[in-house]
Structures are given as C-alpha cells and as structure tokens.
Design an enzyme around this catalytic site. Sequence first.
Site, PDB file in Angstrom:
ATOM      1  N   ASP A 154       0.842  -1.196   0.000  1.00 23.74           N
ATOM      2  CA  ASP A 154       0.000   0.000   0.000  1.00 23.74           C
ATOM      3  C   ASP A 154       0.878   1.248   0.000  1.00 23.74           C
ATOM      4  O   ASP A 154       2.018   1.221   0.492  1.00 23.74           O
ATOM      5  CB  ASP A 154      -0.889   0.035   1.246  1.00 23.74           C
ATOM      6  CG  ASP A 154      -1.991  -1.011   1.219  1.00 23.74           C
ATOM      7  OD1 ASP A 154      -2.240  -1.566   0.137  1.00 23.74           O
ATOM      8  OD2 ASP A 154      -2.586  -1.253   2.281  1.00 23.74           O
ATOM      9  N   VAL A 155       0.335   2.338  -0.500  1.00 24.72           N
ATOM     10  CA  VAL A 155       1.102   3.582  -0.589  1.00 24.72           C
ATOM     11  C   VAL A 155       1.683   3.981   0.765  1.00 24.72           C
ATOM     12  O   VAL A 155       2.850   4.361   0.867  1.00 24.72           O
ATOM     13  CB  VAL A 155       0.211   4.722  -1.141  1.00 24.72           C
ATOM     14  CG1 VAL A 155       0.945   6.053  -1.066  1.00 24.72           C
ATOM     15  CG2 VAL A 155      -0.187   4.431  -2.586  1.00 24.72           C
TER      16      VAL A 155
END
Length: 313
Positions: free
Chosen positions: A141-142
């Site tokens: 995930d970012v």
Amino acid sequence: MTTTTTHTLTVDADKAGQRVDLFAGEALGLSRARMKRLFEEGQVRVDGRPAKKGLLVTAGQKVAVTVEESSREAVPDTDFPLVVLHEDAALLFVDKPAGRPSHPLQPGETGTVANALVARYPEVAQASQDPREGGLCHRLDVETSGVLAAARTREAWTTVREAFSNRAVDKRYVALVTGPLADEGEVEVPLRHHPRHPDRVEPAPYGAEDAREALSHFRVLARSGDYSLVEVKILTGVLHQVRAHLAGVGAPLVGDALYGGREAPELGRFFLHARSLTVQHPVTKEPVKVESPLPPDLVAELGRHGLAWPVAG
C-alpha cells in the site's frame, strides 16, 4: 500513441473460484468500470470463448483480455532516492518509504518505486510482464513502508511470482494497534471489495462469489496500556489484508481511519511496516531473507506510547 494488446492470464490454484472480472481486473490493474466496458465489448475470453463477468474461474484456465492502451514504456525517475537492501544478478530488494506508490497506474506517471528501479537497473523493465512495474514481484500500500522484491530477469520474476501464489514466501509485518488482542492467534477470514466503498475490503459473506481466501498469523511483541505492537505473518496477499484482519478482531491499526483505527496526528499515516521477506532464490534455490529497519517516524510513534524498538524476539 494507442495500441491494442491481448493479455493472456493463467488462473493459479489460489485464484480458483474468483469471478473472472475481479481476477482479470486485479491482474491487469484495471478498474471495475473499465472491466465492465471490456465485457460489454466482448473483449474478454476464457479458454477461447466470450465470457460474462459473473463467471467463476477454475485453475488452469486461460483468460484473454484485449485492451486499447497507451504506451507502457517505463519512465525512469532519477530523483527517487532508492534504498537497496540486497541485490544480486537475479533479484533486488528495496526499502519502500511510506507515501510512495509501488508502481505507476497511469501512462507517464513517475514518483514510484518502479520508476526508480528502472532508472538504476534498466533491465527490470523487461523482467515483469508490464514494463511499468519495473520488475516488482508484489506490491505494498502507498502508506506502508518496508521490503519490496523485484526481479532482474523474466525467469526470476516468473519464479518469484509463482512462489507468492503458492504461499512459499515468508512475509512479516509489524503493526501498532489498539484494542483487546490475544498474545497470538490466527485470522482466517475471506475478504472481498466492499460493494459500496471500492477503496476498502470487508469480510466476505459465506458463499460470496468475489470472496478471496485470506489467512494471517499474529503475535504480540510488546504492550503498553491500550497499545500493542504486533508481528503479522500473512500466508496470502489480499488487498489490505493485515489492516482488515486486525480491525476485524477488534484491534485496528493506529492511524488507519479507513478501518476504524485510533488517530495518530503526529505520525500522519497508519502504522504498518513490511519488516522482512524471505524467498527461495530462483537460481541458487537457497532461502534469501531481507529485513527492513523500522523507519524513524514509526520508532518515534512507539516512544509516544511508552514502547521501544527493537523488541526482543
């Protein structure tokens, strides 16, 4: 420049039973709306026959998706400060910072780990099926920091990707959570995209067509008041798996507003770090374990709650 490309995907055993539209959309990074149009246009075939989006795929089937797409050239990004944790002739392991995407989703996009990999190791663009992925074998995930693996050859990429699919990779995360939590345990709850909130996942109802098998093991490393520092080993790789599983047992990640986590204004992100990754080397066949140090922002957040790093064990 726009080209028409047909992508042929083989259904692995762990994807069997998934809806074909979800399977293909995830594999190719296409939105649900885009996949819906492709089905309406007859651009999706399973074993050579036109498919409907509700079809459930089985292991070994070939799913062909024909799409019009812009140039998929990888754009080198020399401004990204790439931290390499391990490299050899076949594999690269890098330390992904929080706030950076793993790879671009749009043509010409920069500022991702993949762009930085292509700038420093141009051969990775030919290793992965999509050059823009820069040889990456998986994603984070970012806002998640930690270890990312990339391949330098197509053979290595294929081998490591298969290892992920076959649960032959040891993936461990550390998370800070609040709420009652046993010293250790297992969460085996299938997940699916939330029907009204596509940016998150939820426990899948029994028999749901779009359910994804998800299995996580956790153990508490340290506690302080309501806070628990947890190591999580995931055997599957579903979107937001660690976040959704811990929230589902009443212990959401600190800073994870999407899943009901306690606010962490000084941290500015949720507390999740990909601590270590162990894979069998595609050439030597020996295990390669790579660890990422806990970033300073997470160390500081622990200190705010009376916890310290490193933790024994």
